[in-house]
Design a protein around this motif. Sequence first.
Motif, PDB file in Angstrom:
ATOM      1  N   ALA A 162      53.711   5.575 -29.746  1.00  0.00           N
ATOM      2  CA  ALA A 162      54.946   4.785 -29.865  1.00  0.00           C
ATOM      3  C   ALA A 162      54.935   3.623 -28.885  1.00  0.00           C
ATOM      4  N   GLY A 163      54.517   3.879 -27.644  1.00  0.00           N
ATOM      5  CA  GLY A 163      54.461   2.815 -26.640  1.00  0.00           C
ATOM      6  C   GLY A 163      53.465   1.735 -26.991  1.00  0.00           C
ATOM      7  N   LEU A 164      52.295   2.128 -27.463  1.00  0.00           N
ATOM      8  CA  LEU A 164      51.278   1.144 -27.850  1.00  0.00           C
ATOM      9  C   LEU A 164      51.746   0.304 -29.034  1.00  0.00           C
ATOM     10  N   SER A 165      52.398   0.953 -29.996  1.00  0.00           N
ATOM     11  CA  SER A 165      52.902   0.222 -31.164  1.00  0.00           C
ATOM     12  C   SER A 165      53.988  -0.774 -30.766  1.00  0.00           C
ATOM     13  N   THR A 166      54.919  -0.336 -29.932  1.00  0.00           N
ATOM     14  CA  THR A 166      55.980  -1.234 -29.455  1.00  0.00           C
ATOM     15  C   THR A 166      55.383  -2.423 -28.712  1.00  0.00           C
ATOM     16  N   ALA A 167      54.406  -2.143 -27.858  1.00  0.00           N
ATOM     17  CA  ALA A 167      53.755  -3.212 -27.095  1.00  0.00           C
ATOM     18  C   ALA A 167      53.026  -4.185 -28.012  1.00  0.00           C
ATOM     19  N   TYR A 168      52.329  -3.660 -29.002  1.00  0.00           N
ATOM     20  CA  TYR A 168      51.568  -4.486 -29.945  1.00  0.00           C
ATOM     21  C   TYR A 168      52.484  -5.494 -30.631  1.00  0.00           C
ATOM     22  N   TYR A 169      53.609  -5.028 -31.152  1.00  0.00           N
ATOM     23  CA  TYR A 169      54.476  -5.912 -31.933  1.00  0.00           C
ATOM     24  C   TYR A 169      55.284  -6.868 -31.053  1.00  0.00           C
ATOM     25  N   LEU A 170      55.736  -6.400 -29.896  1.00  0.00           N
ATOM     26  CA  LEU A 170      56.481  -7.309 -29.022  1.00  0.00           C
ATOM     27  C   LEU A 170      55.571  -8.391 -28.452  1.00  0.00           C
ATOM     28  N   ASN A 171      54.343  -8.034 -28.150  1.00  0.00           N
ATOM     29  CA  ASN A 171      53.384  -9.044 -27.689  1.00  0.00           C
ATOM     30  C   ASN A 171      53.075 -10.042 -28.800  1.00  0.00           C
ATOM     31  N   ALA A 172      52.988  -9.546 -30.033  1.00  0.00           N
ATOM     32  CA  ALA A 172      52.634 -10.413 -31.162  1.00  0.00           C
ATOM     33  C   ALA A 172      53.672 -11.505 -31.392  1.00  0.00           C
ATOM     34  N   VAL A 173      54.937 -11.261 -31.008  1.00  0.00           N
ATOM     35  CA  VAL A 173      55.968 -12.292 -31.180  1.00  0.00           C
ATOM     36  C   VAL A 173      56.218 -13.059 -29.886  1.00  0.00           C
ATOM     37  N   LYS A 477      57.198   0.139 -34.034  1.00  0.00           N
ATOM     38  CA  LYS A 477      57.340  -1.141 -34.734  1.00  0.00           C
ATOM     39  C   LYS A 477      58.816  -1.497 -34.951  1.00  0.00           C
ATOM     40  N   LEU A 478      59.588  -0.531 -35.440  1.00  0.00           N
ATOM     41  CA  LEU A 478      60.997  -0.799 -35.731  1.00  0.00           C
ATOM     42  C   LEU A 478      61.797  -1.028 -34.456  1.00  0.00           C
ATOM     43  N   ALA A 479      61.450  -0.300 -33.396  1.00  0.00           N
ATOM     44  CA  ALA A 479      62.120  -0.525 -32.113  1.00  0.00           C
ATOM     45  C   ALA A 479      61.794  -1.912 -31.572  1.00  0.00           C
ATOM     46  N   ALA A 480      60.526  -2.328 -31.731  1.00  0.00           N
ATOM     47  CA  ALA A 480      60.125  -3.669 -31.287  1.00  0.00           C
ATOM     48  C   ALA A 480      60.937  -4.738 -32.007  1.00  0.00           C
ATOM     49  N   LEU A 487      66.657  -9.877 -27.846  1.00  0.00           N
ATOM     50  CA  LEU A 487      66.239 -10.925 -26.903  1.00  0.00           C
ATOM     51  C   LEU A 487      66.379 -12.333 -27.469  1.00  0.00           C
ATOM     52  N   THR A 488      66.202 -12.475 -28.793  1.00  0.00           N
ATOM     53  CA  THR A 488      66.130 -13.822 -29.361  1.00  0.00           C
ATOM     54  C   THR A 488      67.137 -14.077 -30.481  1.00  0.00           C
ATOM     55  N   GLY A 489      67.789 -13.030 -30.961  1.00  0.00           N
ATOM     56  CA  GLY A 489      68.753 -13.215 -32.038  1.00  0.00           C
ATOM     57  C   GLY A 489      68.185 -13.072 -33.424  1.00  0.00           C
ATOM     58  N   LYS A 490      66.861 -13.005 -33.533  1.00  0.00           N
ATOM     59  CA  LYS A 490      66.201 -12.835 -34.827  1.00  0.00           C
ATOM     60  C   LYS A 490      64.821 -12.219 -34.576  1.00  0.00           C
ATOM     61  N   SER A 491      64.142 -11.901 -35.687  1.00  0.00           N
ATOM     62  CA  SER A 491      62.811 -11.321 -35.520  1.00  0.00           C
ATOM     63  C   SER A 491      61.937 -11.592 -36.723  1.00  0.00           C
ATOM     64  N   MET A 492      60.655 -11.836 -36.459  1.00  0.00           N
ATOM     65  CA  MET A 492      59.659 -12.006 -37.524  1.00  0.00           C
ATOM     66  C   MET A 492      58.933 -10.689 -37.808  1.00  0.00           C
ATOM     67  N   ILE A 493      59.266  -9.644 -37.047  1.00  0.00           N
ATOM     68  CA  ILE A 493      58.633  -8.338 -37.282  1.00  0.00           C
ATOM     69  C   ILE A 493      59.224  -7.726 -38.539  1.00  0.00           C
TER      70      ILE A 493
END
Length: 494
Positions: A162-173, A477-480, A487-493
């Motif tokens: 879960a931590g790796l997945s969250t990190a992957y997607y938050l870093n990607a944006v 992924k969904l948490a990210a 943080l930004t008001g929208k998301s591309m995830i």
Amino acid sequence: MGKTTGFLEYDRKEQNKRDPEDRIQDWNEFRIPLSKEEMQVQGARCMDCGIPFCHGGVLLAGMAAGCPVKNLIPEWNDLVYRNQWEEAYKRLERTNPFPEFTSRVCPAPCEGSCTEGYQMESVTISNIEYEIIETAFRNGWVGPATPKRTGKKVAIVGSGPAGLSTAYYLNAVGHRVTVFERNDRPGGLLMYGIPNMKLEKQIVERRIRIMEEAGIDFALNCEIGKTKSAASLVEEFDAVVLCCGATKARGLQVEGADLKGVHYAVDFLTANTKSLLDSNFQDGKYIDPKGKDVLVIGGGDTGTDCVGTAIRHGCNSVYQFEIMPKPADKRDPETNPWPEWPKKQKMDYGQEEAAALYGDDPRQYLINTKRIVGDDLGNVKEVHTVQIEWKKNPAGSMVPVEVEGSEKVWKADLVLMAMGFLGPEDTLVEALHLKRDGRSNILAAYGDFETSEEKVFTAGDARRGQSLVVWAIQEGKLAAKEVDVYLTGKSMIK
């Protein structure tokens, strides 16, 4: 759909496994992948059905039905059949950031919901996924993403799936991500909870290197709430995501459970892998089953991992206790209809090895532990059990009822408790004053993932309770996405 009659022309063919008597001599992966040509044939078996239940990712009768990460399975099956491996990888990475993990350790609920499985053998989805990602790594298609930075900083506690997945997607944006891990190596459950022969640690390390190259920081040997205060973490970062897992092991509430030689399975497996990686067992810092009679209490995957680990160390004998009845050989269409996960008997790698070595499946069904008895020095020497039947009580619930005269005494030098987990540990939850749900997990609604405290989110087993690696990846992924919106008001995830 490349081969319209493929599902009628070709039989299901699994990956081969190394011979049990050979593979128990080492800690290397036991799978032998099929050839590219064989994989193309297996891809041709996919019907590309009108409603692909294989990527449904829903819960039916309390179990996963279809792929929780919504893999585009028919698409990449067809591309594999057409020998378009890079395109197949591009489809796979759209939905799954870590196929090298899921193809090795996921029980493949996608295959349980495959339409072909209704009448015949399902498509070998997991094996195809395995070959797609390993082909991608061999050809250099897997690399770090270097996004434009947003200036926001996110802390993730725990480096499991879960931590790796969250990190992957938050870093990607574009957010700056720091993952805090209390162990000396990143990976959490993937590193220390799953033994090497099932998931070689070089596979985990390979992915961690790519994530580091993408700009993700890993702070090791740092336990939030002890090494670093939880309050300071919330102050220093724009958002915090708790992915600390459900690591409070379920104990055995019987006489003698505190004897020397009685251990939690997680402690047994963790010490084993750490000693293997640190010194190839030369440091002696592991629980050694060599020459011992081993009893594993718990019939799940963790129990199986204990069986395989004990055998590789040269145990004298090993049995695995299961309180539930032995599953049927085939799916029961009345009580377990498709596309539910098929509850049927199977031999996993640990049971195969025990049967090859000792002549029989080590699992003992409908058995309950009454007490554990020790010697004069406080060492475990035997386990007393009784057979049970499941019957309805006056309230209509199924309860275990002892079978008169079925008591038995088992010789045991080592007892491993593999009965699951009760939720996250208390230190971090209490430090942040977080609310819990009725099962002691961190309270946060699915689809929202924010806890009772401002800017603190949670995902994975810490939120949903003990579950599959693939569910943890999807939750990350969904948490990210929700953190990104915060943080930004929208998301591309997506």
